[in-house]
Each structure stands twice: as C-alpha cells, then as structure tokens.
Design an enzyme around this catalytic site. Sequence first.
Site, PDB file in Angstrom:
ATOM      1  N   GLN A 206       0.822  -1.224   0.000  1.00  0.00           N
ATOM      2  CA  GLN A 206       0.000   0.000   0.000  1.00  0.00           C
ATOM      3  C   GLN A 206       0.852   1.268   0.000  1.00  0.00           C
ATOM      4  O   GLN A 206       0.318   2.361   0.154  1.00  0.00           O
ATOM      5  CB  GLN A 206      -0.933   0.016   1.228  1.00  0.00           C
ATOM      6  CG  GLN A 206      -1.906  -1.140   1.282  1.00  0.00           C
ATOM      7  CD  GLN A 206      -3.031  -1.046   0.249  1.00  0.00           C
ATOM      8  OE1 GLN A 206      -3.209  -0.020  -0.424  1.00  0.00           O
ATOM      9  NE2 GLN A 206      -3.802  -2.112   0.099  1.00  0.00           N
ATOM     10  N   LYS A 229      -2.016  -3.386  -7.514  1.00  0.00           N
ATOM     11  CA  LYS A 229      -2.451  -2.206  -6.762  1.00  0.00           C
ATOM     12  C   LYS A 229      -1.725  -0.946  -7.240  1.00  0.00           C
ATOM     13  O   LYS A 229      -1.967   0.143  -6.732  1.00  0.00           O
ATOM     14  CB  LYS A 229      -2.164  -2.395  -5.269  1.00  0.00           C
ATOM     15  CG  LYS A 229      -2.977  -3.525  -4.624  1.00  0.00           C
ATOM     16  CD  LYS A 229      -2.759  -3.556  -3.134  1.00  0.00           C
ATOM     17  CE  LYS A 229      -3.084  -4.887  -2.518  1.00  0.00           C
ATOM     18  NZ  LYS A 229      -4.500  -5.173  -2.398  1.00  0.00           N
ATOM     19  N   CYS A 369      -8.730  -8.726   5.237  1.00  0.00           N
ATOM     20  CA  CYS A 369      -7.585  -9.640   5.465  1.00  0.00           C
ATOM     21  C   CYS A 369      -6.712  -9.130   6.608  1.00  0.00           C
ATOM     22  O   CYS A 369      -5.482  -9.184   6.536  1.00  0.00           O
ATOM     23  CB  CYS A 369      -6.752  -9.821   4.206  1.00  0.00           C
ATOM     24  SG  CYS A 369      -7.657 -10.522   2.850  1.00  0.00           S
TER      25      CYS A 369
END
Length: 413
Positions: A206, A229, A369
């Site tokens: 991220q 991502k 998750c």
Amino acid sequence: MGTAATIDVTALRADFPILSRRVHGAPLAYLDSAATSQKPTAVLAAMDAYYRQTNANVHRGVYELAAEATARYEAGRDAVARLVNWPREGTVFTKNASEAINLVAWAWGVRELRAGDEVLVTEMEHHSGIVPWQIVAEITGATVRFVPVTPGGELDMDALREMLTERTRMVGVVHASNVLGTINPVEEIARLAHDAGALMLVDGSQSVPHMPVDIAALGCDFFAFTGHKMLGPTGIGVLAGRPELLDRMSPFLGGGEMISNVTTEGSTWADLPWKFEAGTPPIAEAVGLGAAAEYLMDLGLEAVRAHEMDLVEHMLAALGEVEGITIYGPRDPRARGAAVSFSLPDLHPHDIAQLVDQEGVCIRAGHHCAKPLMRVLGVGATARASAYLYNSHDEIDVLVRALGTARAAFAGR
Ligand SMILES: Cc1ncc(COP(=O)(O)O)c(C=O)c1O
C-alpha cells in the site's frame, strides 16, 4: 521522479477508460483502489502489443522473437527497480505480495529459524504478513509475536522496542496499513531491528503505488509489493531483497529457468534474480508492470502523494460530517494514506457497501484480510473507501451523499 507538480485529474482520467462507465445507471465512483487499482491504457497497450507482436518464451530461445520477449521482460524489471531504487539482481518477480513474503518465510525462515527464535509482526499486518510466519513457526518451533497498535491507530513504538530482544530474528512491518491508512516509520524500525541483530521485511503493497519509495534509503532487508495495486496487472508481484542475502538463500520454488545445472546427483542455481523465478514467468505481466512503473514515474510520486493527501483530507472531513460515524486510523493526512475505514451505527459494513453501490460507488466491506486488527478495533468488519491518483473530491462527495441515503433507507425500515 517526474516533473509534474500536480495531477490534472480530468486529463488523467482519459487514460482510464473504465472510469467513464456507469453502474446501476450512475457514473462509476471507484473508491476501492486499496483492493486493486484500475489500469491505464499505457499498461493495456503494452501488454496487448507484447502478445500481438512479440509473444515467445523468455531466456531460452535463440531466435529474434524470443530475444525480444526476454528484452521486454527484463526491461519491465529495470523499470520497477528504478521506481523503488533497488538493484535489478535483487528485484525478483513473484505472483503477488503474498508470494513475495512466502518466499522469504520459506527460503529464509524454514532454514534459519529455530525453537526459541521470535518473529515480530504487528497487529496491523495484512494476513499476508502473518500467516506465512505462522506456518513457518509451526515447522521450526519459532514464535510469532504481535507488536500492538495504539488507540490512535499507530504502532506502539515503545512496545516494539521492548519486544525486540536477542531472540528476535525477523521483524515484519506493513509500510502503510490497508485498513487504518497508517504509515509506519519503517526506516527507524529497520535500524532498531538491525541493532537487535534481526532482519527486517517491509510489506509495501500500500505504499509503492502511492508515495515515493526508496527501498535503499529505508535500510530494510526485504521489501514486498504487488503489481495490481500500482496500475499493473494481476499475477505479478515483487520481492526486493538485499542481493547478498538472496545469494546465500536457497530457492523457494524449483523447476525450469532457475537452475544453472541439473544432474541426477543434484542441481545448482541460476544467478540472481532468476534463481527465485522457477518456471515460465509472468512475461506479459512484467511488461505491463514495467509500463505501470513508467507511468507512475512520469507522473511523479511526489505529485501522486500530494494529490492523495488532499483527497484524504477531504475524505476525513466529509465523512466526519456523517452522523454517528466512527473513522479508524490517524486524522493527520501526513501520517496516513488514502484508505479510510469507517463504520456506522446499526448498519453492517456489507449493507453500507451494497447500498452505496446502487449509486455507482465501489467501496470495500469486511475484515480486509486483517482479522487480528479487527479484534483490536473491537469490530468484525469495517467499510473502507480508498482513493487513488484518478479520484476527485466529487466522487468522495457522491459517497458521502450515498451514505446519507443509506442511513435514511435503514432508518425507515
Ligand atoms: C498491506 C497489504 N499487504 C499484502 C497484500 C496482499 O497482496 P496480494 O493479494 O496481491 O498478494 C495486500 C492486499 O490487499 C495488502 O493491502
């Protein structure tokens, strides 16, 4: 990095055809990029051109097409390595971030850890940063310990300092939380881990898509991230590992491509990074990921980060106006990424996600998750809106209006 100081969202959205579609008759407001990002035409075109003009297997063929395929695959690696400032021989392609962490757990952990050793992870890890170590602990007798998260959604650094002992062999920390948004001080943690004689693995799934990341400057030993991502395709991820460590490690997966020699008596390994890339690799995906890395570098990660800080500031303010809302994680945009988890009284996160979907808004609901973190937060699930470089204030406003409609709909039942 690129030269653009700001992002012109209106112009940039033309690169993402999917963003102009409608859902349930409403314009799409895609606020789930923490789950997976949309892909620009540059990535789609690079993969399309690869399959139309070049497709061949890599590293083996002597003919022109095979040489071109190999060159494109390796150029993808070069672009990714440049994006995160890491040597290409330490840049291993995997299937995703999960496989990158499993690679370290299996190729290093299973061979190095002993009963009594400890692996420190944090309460805000994604399951990808927890489960591989639990599996390896079961095999080796090592223990997995969890560094707590403060009520403000930050890592408890005092606890981390206390938990680091001579028993600690590995510290695994998420760079930016996919639930809280929290950006962790991984540079400082790498120093502390090394002072204690431990190695450090960062989960950058991220962070790499959203901010400038210079892995060499972070000082960690391993750094995992995932292609889908960061504007790239699914099916490819990266383990950036210190070459001298990777060199000493045995392979995780065996098979074609990763050997130097095979005899009936045994095998020897290919050079880095190919030693860790068994079998036909994700070739078109590497080409696509290379195009994604180039796209991000052209835009400039500072500009991406500035745009997202502006979005998250707006999102925190706008969501904060919703009656009864609980927002998780730091409130300072400088301390966090643009993934914002929240809950509303009397509305299950799944109901929230389904109701706003009726207005064209895509957000996530569930445990993300990160079940140990859900337990810390005292909830089973949250709703999560996550913004990226192609989002605007308008889409956040649509979400907030849709939340109001959802609350009214439920209140009327
Ligand atoms: C922080 C974090 N780590 C790891 C992962 C796993 O990524 P992948 O499913 O691509 O392996 C995710 C994906 O949700 C994530 O957000």
